[in-house]
Design a protein around this motif. Structure first.
Motif, short mmCIF file in Angstrom:
data_model
loop_
_atom_site.label_atom_id
_atom_site.label_comp_id
_atom_site.label_asym_id
_atom_site.label_seq_id
_atom_site.Cartn_x
_atom_site.Cartn_y
_atom_site.Cartn_z
N TRP A 195 -1.46 -2.98 -16.34
CA TRP A 195 -0.44 -3.37 -15.57
C TRP A 195 -0.27 -3.00 -14.80
N ILE A 196 -1.15 -2.50 -13.97
CA ILE A 196 -1.57 -1.85 -11.80
C ILE A 196 -1.86 -3.57 -12.05
N SER A 197 -2.54 -4.31 -12.60
CA SER A 197 -3.55 -5.43 -11.62
C SER A 197 -2.56 -6.96 -11.97
N ALA A 198 -1.64 -6.37 -13.12
CA ALA A 198 -0.30 -7.77 -12.86
C ALA A 198 0.52 -7.05 -11.46
N ILE A 199 0.95 -6.14 -11.28
CA ILE A 199 1.44 -5.64 -10.20
C ILE A 199 1.42 -6.59 -8.28
N LEU A 200 -0.50 -6.50 -8.76
CA LEU A 200 -0.74 -7.04 -7.39
C LEU A 200 -1.10 -8.32 -7.54
N GLN A 201 -0.63 -8.62 -8.95
CA GLN A 201 -0.70 -10.08 -8.84
C GLN A 201 0.87 -10.28 -9.14
N ASP A 202 1.54 -9.61 -7.89
CA ASP A 202 3.04 -9.74 -8.07
C ASP A 202 3.62 -10.56 -9.21
N LYS A 203 3.44 -9.54 -10.13
CA LYS A 203 4.41 -9.94 -11.60
C LYS A 203 5.48 -9.21 -11.39
N ARG A 204 6.24 -9.70 -12.06
CA ARG A 204 7.73 -8.58 -12.19
C ARG A 204 7.37 -8.14 -13.25
N TYR A 205 8.68 -6.64 -13.44
CA TYR A 205 8.56 -5.74 -14.47
C TYR A 205 8.80 -6.44 -15.28
N GLU A 206 9.85 -7.19 -15.51
CA GLU A 206 10.30 -8.03 -16.87
C GLU A 206 9.36 -8.59 -17.31
N PRO B 59 3.60 6.58 -4.10
CA PRO B 59 5.10 6.61 -4.67
C PRO B 59 5.97 5.33 -5.29
N ASP B 60 6.03 4.49 -4.88
CA ASP B 60 5.97 3.48 -5.92
C ASP B 60 5.34 1.95 -5.72
N ARG B 61 5.90 0.86 -6.17
CA ARG B 61 5.56 -0.50 -6.33
C ARG B 61 5.04 -1.38 -4.74
N VAL B 62 6.36 -0.62 -4.01
CA VAL B 62 6.25 -1.28 -2.57
C VAL B 62 4.38 -0.39 -1.95
N SER B 63 4.68 0.46 -2.33
CA SER B 63 3.26 1.19 -1.62
C SER B 63 2.67 1.03 -2.16
N LEU B 64 2.66 0.61 -3.46
CA LEU B 64 1.15 0.06 -4.61
C LEU B 64 0.84 -0.85 -3.64
N LEU B 65 1.17 -2.09 -3.46
CA LEU B 65 1.69 -3.40 -2.98
C LEU B 65 1.21 -3.65 -1.18
N ALA B 66 1.65 -1.85 -1.03
CA ALA B 66 1.49 -2.34 0.83
C ALA B 66 -0.01 -1.90 0.86
N THR B 67 -0.60 -0.94 -0.06
CA THR B 67 -1.67 -0.20 0.44
C THR B 67 -3.37 -1.27 -0.56
N TYR B 68 -2.90 -1.04 -1.11
CA TYR B 68 -4.23 -2.75 -2.65
C TYR B 68 -4.05 -3.85 -2.29
N ASN C 242 8.79 3.98 -17.07
CA ASN C 242 8.78 5.37 -17.62
C ASN C 242 7.25 5.39 -17.16
N ARG C 243 7.07 4.62 -17.59
CA ARG C 243 5.41 4.82 -17.86
C ARG C 243 4.60 4.38 -16.30
N MET C 244 5.14 3.54 -15.67
CA MET C 244 4.84 3.10 -14.71
C MET C 244 5.43 3.97 -13.28
N HIS C 245 6.28 5.51 -13.59
CA HIS C 245 6.48 6.47 -12.59
C HIS C 245 5.59 7.37 -12.65
N GLN C 246 5.16 7.19 -14.24
CA GLN C 246 3.28 8.52 -14.39
C GLN C 246 2.30 7.75 -13.35
N ILE C 247 1.96 5.94 -13.68
CA ILE C 247 1.40 5.68 -13.02
C ILE C 247 1.19 6.23 -11.30
N PHE C 248 2.24 5.96 -10.24
CA PHE C 248 1.99 6.12 -9.42
C PHE C 248 1.57 7.54 -8.97
N SER C 249 2.61 8.58 -10.10
CA SER C 249 1.99 9.59 -9.60
C SER C 249 0.28 10.38 -10.01
#
Length: 259
Positions: A205-216, A243-252, A231-238
């Motif tokens: 899922w992290i890889s998919a988000i970094l490829q700009d895939k939508r949650y849907e 803090p969130d998807r935006v920060s994940l994309l901005a950082t990695y 709900n699970r992504m909230h746990q993953i970010f922790s």
């Protein structure tokens, strides 16, 4: 010297320190405004928005909003974008109210607000349009002076461009300094194995988000509901300290993932 990312414990502590300084400053500003108000609110002489911003009552309310934001940032320093709220608000106040004599500070605050948005990665997508919108809004703030006179507008335009040029060059020099002292990450690899709490599906899922895939789309591919995914992504970010998807994309964004 290695520059920490904005979500590292060291940087978050620095943001908390800034928040404490901001809280102390706002308490002094509020005390001064309350004293100038005669310890009582009186809106009877306020007939326009400019009168409100220039009045002790208006300054008291404005600084109260800032105090709330600094308190929020003290407990949630990862949401550094709230600084943009303060910056853009006071940028409008100072540039809309010439009697305050702080137009140059309004320009600086506008750049601060923009920088906060860049830091959080809000310019990563649709960059061209967002840059144009940023420039348009700044031009609109300068055009406000047309309501006074043409000469006031020309003077404001010249001064604002000078301030903008000075601040922009200073920012370029500072960014160049940071880049020159930063230790480059070899091949930009992010080792997800350092987070034992992550499952293999979490890493996918992290890889998919970094490829700009939508949650849907991710939820559909995984055969789960979008609510379960969020709900699970909230746990993953922790787990990964973001803090969130935006920060994940901005950082990695641009990193190769190691499972």
């Amino acid at each position: 010297m290695r520059i920490k990312n904005i979500y590292s414990p060291e940087v978050l502590k620095m943001f908390r320190l800034f928040s404490i300084v901001g809280i102390i400053a706002e308490i002094f500003y509020l005390s001064r405004a309350f004293y100038r108000m005669g310890y009582a609110f009186d809106f009877s002489n306020i007939t326009s928005l400019e009168d409100f911003f220039a009045s002790p009552e208006g300054l008291f309310i404005s600084n109260s909003l800032c105090l709330i934001v600094f308190i929020f940032l003290l407990f949630s320093p990862q949401h550094i974008e709230v600084v943009a709220f303060i910056a853009f608000y006071f940028s409008f106040v100072y540039m809309f109210t010439p009697s305050l004599g702080k137009k140059q500070l309004g320009t600086a605050l506008y750049l601060l607000g923009t920088s906060s948005c860049v830091l959080r990665g809000y310019y990563r997508k649709h960059t061209k349009y967002k840059v144009l919108l940023t420039m348009f809004l700044y031009a609109a703030l300068i055009l406000i002076d047309l309501r006074i006179s043409w000469s006031q507008f020309v003077d404001s335009l010249i001064d604002s461009l000078g301030y903008l040029l000075t601040y922009s060059i200073s920012m370029v020099f500072f960014v160049h300094f940071l880049r020159s002292t930063h230790e480059p990450v070899v091949n930009k690899i992010w080792d997800l194995s350092q987070y034992p709490e992550l499952t293999e599906r979490d890493k996918v899922w992290i890889s998919a988000i970094l490829q700009d895939k939508r949650y849907e789309d991710i939820a559909k591919e995984s055969g789960i509901t979008i609510g379960t995914l969020k709900n699970r992504m909230h746990q993953i970010f922790s787990i990964i300290g973001l803090p969130d998807r935006v920060s994940l994309l901005a950082t990695y964004s641009g990193y190769m993932l190691k499972f």
